[in-house]
Every structure is written in structure tokens, then in C-alpha cells.
Design a protein around this motif. Structure first.
Motif, PDB file in Angstrom:
ATOM      1  N   THR A   1      45.014  33.315  46.616  1.00  0.00           N
ATOM      2  CA  THR A   1      45.625  34.617  46.877  1.00  0.00           C
ATOM      3  C   THR A   1      46.670  34.898  45.806  1.00  0.00           C
ATOM      4  OG1 THR A   1      45.288  34.335  49.256  1.00  0.00           O
ATOM      5  CG2 THR A   1      46.880  35.995  48.582  1.00  0.00           C
ATOM      6  N   VAL A   2      46.596  36.101  45.238  1.00  0.00           N
ATOM      7  CA  VAL A   2      47.519  36.489  44.172  1.00  0.00           C
ATOM      8  C   VAL A   2      48.089  37.864  44.505  1.00  0.00           C
ATOM      9  CG1 VAL A   2      47.775  36.956  41.701  1.00  0.00           C
ATOM     10  CG2 VAL A   2      46.140  35.224  42.472  1.00  0.00           C
TER      11      VAL A   2
ATOM     12  N   TRP B   1      45.472  40.199  46.173  1.00  0.00           N
ATOM     13  CA  TRP B   1      44.059  39.893  45.932  1.00  0.00           C
ATOM     14  C   TRP B   1      43.676  38.552  46.529  1.00  0.00           C
ATOM     15  CZ3 TRP B   1      40.402  43.057  44.822  1.00  0.00           C
ATOM     16  CH2 TRP B   1      40.632  44.175  44.021  1.00  0.00           C
ATOM     17  N   GLU B   2      42.540  38.512  47.188  1.00  0.00           N
ATOM     18  CA  GLU B   2      41.901  37.260  47.583  1.00  0.00           C
ATOM     19  C   GLU B   2      40.777  37.027  46.583  1.00  0.00           C
ATOM     20  OE1 GLU B   2      40.613  37.477  51.651  1.00  0.00           O
ATOM     21  OE2 GLU B   2      42.558  38.216  52.309  1.00  0.00           O
ATOM     22  N   ILE B   3      40.711  35.825  46.043  1.00  0.00           N
ATOM     23  CA  ILE B   3      39.728  35.477  45.029  1.00  0.00           C
ATOM     24  C   ILE B   3      38.633  34.619  45.674  1.00  0.00           C
ATOM     25  CG2 ILE B   3      39.384  34.368  42.778  1.00  0.00           C
ATOM     26  CD1 ILE B   3      41.344  36.840  42.840  1.00  0.00           C
ATOM     27  N   LYS B   4      37.384  34.928  45.320  1.00  0.00           N
ATOM     28  CA  LYS B   4      36.244  34.154  45.813  1.00  0.00           C
ATOM     29  C   LYS B   4      35.238  34.023  44.675  1.00  0.00           C
ATOM     30  CE  LYS B   4      32.736  34.139  49.443  1.00  0.00           C
ATOM     31  NZ  LYS B   4      32.198  34.884  50.598  1.00  0.00           N
ATOM     32  N   ASP B   5      34.756  32.821  44.436  1.00  0.00           N
ATOM     33  CA  ASP B   5      33.785  32.577  43.364  1.00  0.00           C
ATOM     34  C   ASP B   5      34.305  33.055  42.009  1.00  0.00           C
ATOM     35  OD1 ASP B   5      32.035  31.598  45.344  1.00  0.00           O
ATOM     36  OD2 ASP B   5      31.133  33.572  45.640  1.00  0.00           O
ATOM     37  N   ASP B   6      35.602  32.862  41.767  1.00  0.00           N
ATOM     38  CA  ASP B   6      36.256  33.273  40.518  1.00  0.00           C
ATOM     39  C   ASP B   6      36.135  34.767  40.238  1.00  0.00           C
ATOM     40  OD1 ASP B   6      37.214  30.732  39.885  1.00  0.00           O
ATOM     41  OD2 ASP B   6      35.349  30.168  38.887  1.00  0.00           O
ATOM     42  N   GLN B   7      36.156  35.574  41.304  1.00  0.00           N
ATOM     43  CA  GLN B   7      36.108  37.027  41.162  1.00  0.00           C
ATOM     44  C   GLN B   7      37.023  37.670  42.201  1.00  0.00           C
ATOM     45  OE1 GLN B   7      31.766  37.431  41.552  1.00  0.00           O
ATOM     46  NE2 GLN B   7      31.757  38.270  39.475  1.00  0.00           N
ATOM     47  N   LEU B   8      37.392  38.924  41.939  1.00  0.00           N
ATOM     48  CA  LEU B   8      38.198  39.682  42.894  1.00  0.00           C
ATOM     49  C   LEU B   8      37.322  39.992  44.107  1.00  0.00           C
ATOM     50  CD1 LEU B   8      39.791  42.188  40.347  1.00  0.00           C
ATOM     51  CD2 LEU B   8      40.789  40.063  41.214  1.00  0.00           C
ATOM     52  N   PHE B   9      37.800  39.585  45.304  1.00  0.00           N
ATOM     53  CA  PHE B   9      36.978  39.671  46.502  1.00  0.00           C
ATOM     54  C   PHE B   9      37.529  40.659  47.533  1.00  0.00           C
ATOM     55  CE2 PHE B   9      35.937  37.772  50.753  1.00  0.00           C
ATOM     56  CZ  PHE B   9      34.603  38.149  50.771  1.00  0.00           C
ATOM     57  N   ARG B  10      38.785  40.496  47.925  1.00  0.00           N
ATOM     58  CA  ARG B  10      39.435  41.416  48.871  1.00  0.00           C
ATOM     59  C   ARG B  10      40.768  41.836  48.274  1.00  0.00           C
ATOM     60  NH1 ARG B  10      35.205  41.728  50.692  1.00  0.00           N
ATOM     61  NH2 ARG B  10      34.425  41.228  52.742  1.00  0.00           N
ATOM     62  N   GLY B  11      40.991  43.146  48.248  1.00  0.00           N
ATOM     63  CA  GLY B  11      42.238  43.668  47.714  1.00  0.00           C
ATOM     64  C   GLY B  11      42.923  44.563  48.715  1.00  0.00           C
ATOM     65  N   TYR B  12      44.233  44.453  48.764  1.00  0.00           N
ATOM     66  CA  TYR B  12      45.067  45.268  49.644  1.00  0.00           C
ATOM     67  C   TYR B  12      46.125  45.893  48.743  1.00  0.00           C
ATOM     68  CZ  TYR B  12      42.601  42.100  52.697  1.00  0.00           C
ATOM     69  OH  TYR B  12      41.598  41.369  53.292  1.00  0.00           O
ATOM     70  N   GLN B  13      45.981  47.174  48.455  1.00  0.00           N
ATOM     71  CA  GLN B  13      46.766  47.843  47.428  1.00  0.00           C
ATOM     72  C   GLN B  13      47.564  49.005  47.996  1.00  0.00           C
ATOM     73  OE1 GLN B  13      45.259  48.420  43.335  1.00  0.00           O
ATOM     74  NE2 GLN B  13      45.019  50.554  43.934  1.00  0.00           N
ATOM     75  N   MET B  14      48.775  49.155  47.463  1.00  0.00           N
ATOM     76  CA  MET B  14      49.614  50.315  47.761  1.00  0.00           C
ATOM     77  C   MET B  14      50.068  50.884  46.426  1.00  0.00           C
ATOM     78  SD  MET B  14      51.901  48.985  50.955  1.00  0.00           S
ATOM     79  CE  MET B  14      52.531  50.597  51.337  1.00  0.00           C
ATOM     80  N   SER B  15      50.079  52.212  46.338  1.00  0.00           N
ATOM     81  CA  SER B  15      50.545  52.836  45.102  1.00  0.00           C
ATOM     82  C   SER B  15      51.390  54.062  45.429  1.00  0.00           C
ATOM     83  CB  SER B  15      49.351  53.257  44.238  1.00  0.00           C
ATOM     84  OG  SER B  15      48.575  54.248  44.882  1.00  0.00           O
ATOM     85  N   GLN B  16      52.237  54.408  44.483  1.00  0.00           N
ATOM     86  CA  GLN B  16      53.103  55.575  44.628  1.00  0.00           C
ATOM     87  C   GLN B  16      53.295  56.191  43.250  1.00  0.00           C
ATOM     88  OE1 GLN B  16      56.889  54.805  46.394  1.00  0.00           O
ATOM     89  NE2 GLN B  16      57.458  56.961  46.395  1.00  0.00           N
ATOM     90  N   LEU B  17      53.246  57.505  43.197  1.00  0.00           N
ATOM     91  CA  LEU B  17      53.483  58.212  41.942  1.00  0.00           C
ATOM     92  C   LEU B  17      54.932  58.115  41.550  1.00  0.00           C
ATOM     93  CD1 LEU B  17      51.346  61.380  42.634  1.00  0.00           C
ATOM     94  CD2 LEU B  17      50.742  59.424  41.233  1.00  0.00           C
TER      95      LEU B  17
END
Length: 119
Positions: A75-76, A103-119
Motif C-alpha cells: 500500500t502506497v 494505492w493497493e499494488i497487486k502483481d506489480d501493478q496499480l490495483f485499487r486506488g482511492y483518490q481525492m482531488s481539489q482545484l
């Protein structure tokens, strides 16, 4: 590849503007849950690649100023501000938004992402 290095490599370059390179980072079963100032999005691999193509057509350069990157196992968490250059104004960096992603990583790839953004 270690999880932190994978995420760092993904965000340290113009990767997001090239959907063919983005595809290499994405797990086939990727899901990105994104809370933005415009609402909630749930993106799969196809939708993320479409977004990458749109960004590649709209901007000539992308740069992320990473302020935090923390990892534990597969997890990153990364916090960054994304700046872009437009074709019309290639000399100026335009702030696109501020982001925070887990990010949750699986098989050396991005697998599950939980993102928040603001302008």
C-alpha cells in the motif's frame, strides 16, 4: 518492483499523457474511486486509459510536485500537485489540481486506488 518505486515512477514523469505507457502500470482489474470537486467517479482500466488519452490530447507536458509518499507493504499513499503545459501557452505551468491517493499494488501493478482531488 517494490510498491513505492512503482508509484514513484508512475507519478515522477509524463506517464499520464501516454495511454500506452499508462496501460503497463494498470492491473486488468484496476478500480480507481475518485472523489473530486465535481463529484464521485469509479473508473476501470478502460476509463482510465480514455482519460489518459484525453489528457495527452489536451496538454503537451505534465509535472507532479510530490510532497509526500508513504508506503507499507503493498500500500502506497502519495500527495502531489499536478501542473500541466498547454499547446497554447507552453511556457507557463498551469495548476490542474491537488491530489491525495492511496494505492493497493497487486502483481506489480496499480490495483485499487482511492483518490481525492481539489482545484
Amino acid at each position: 518492483m517494490k510498491a513505492k518505486m512503482l508509484v514513484t515512477n508512475f507519478y515522477k514523469s509524463d506517464v499520464i499523457l501516454d495511454s500506452t505507457v499508462v496501460a503497463d502500470y494498470l492491473h486488468d482489474d484496476i478500480i480507481l474511486e475518485w472523489h473530486s470537486t465535481k463529484g464521485f467517479l469509479k473508473l476501470d482500466k478502460k476509463a482510465i486509459l480514455e482519460l489518459s488519452k484525453e489528457l495527452g490530447n489536451a496538454y503537451m507536458r505534465s509535472k507532479n510536485n510530490i510532497s509526500h509518499i508513504i508506503s507499507k507493504g503493498d500500500t502506497v499513499t502519495i500527495r502531489y500537485s499536478q501542473y500541466v503545459k498547454t499547446i497554447e501557452n507552453p511556457r507557463d505551468d498551469l495548476l490542474l489540481a491537488h491530489f491525495m491517493v492511496i494505492w493497493e499494488i497487486k502483481d506489480d501493478q496499480l490495483f485499487r486506488g482511492y483518490q481525492m482531488s481539489q482545484l
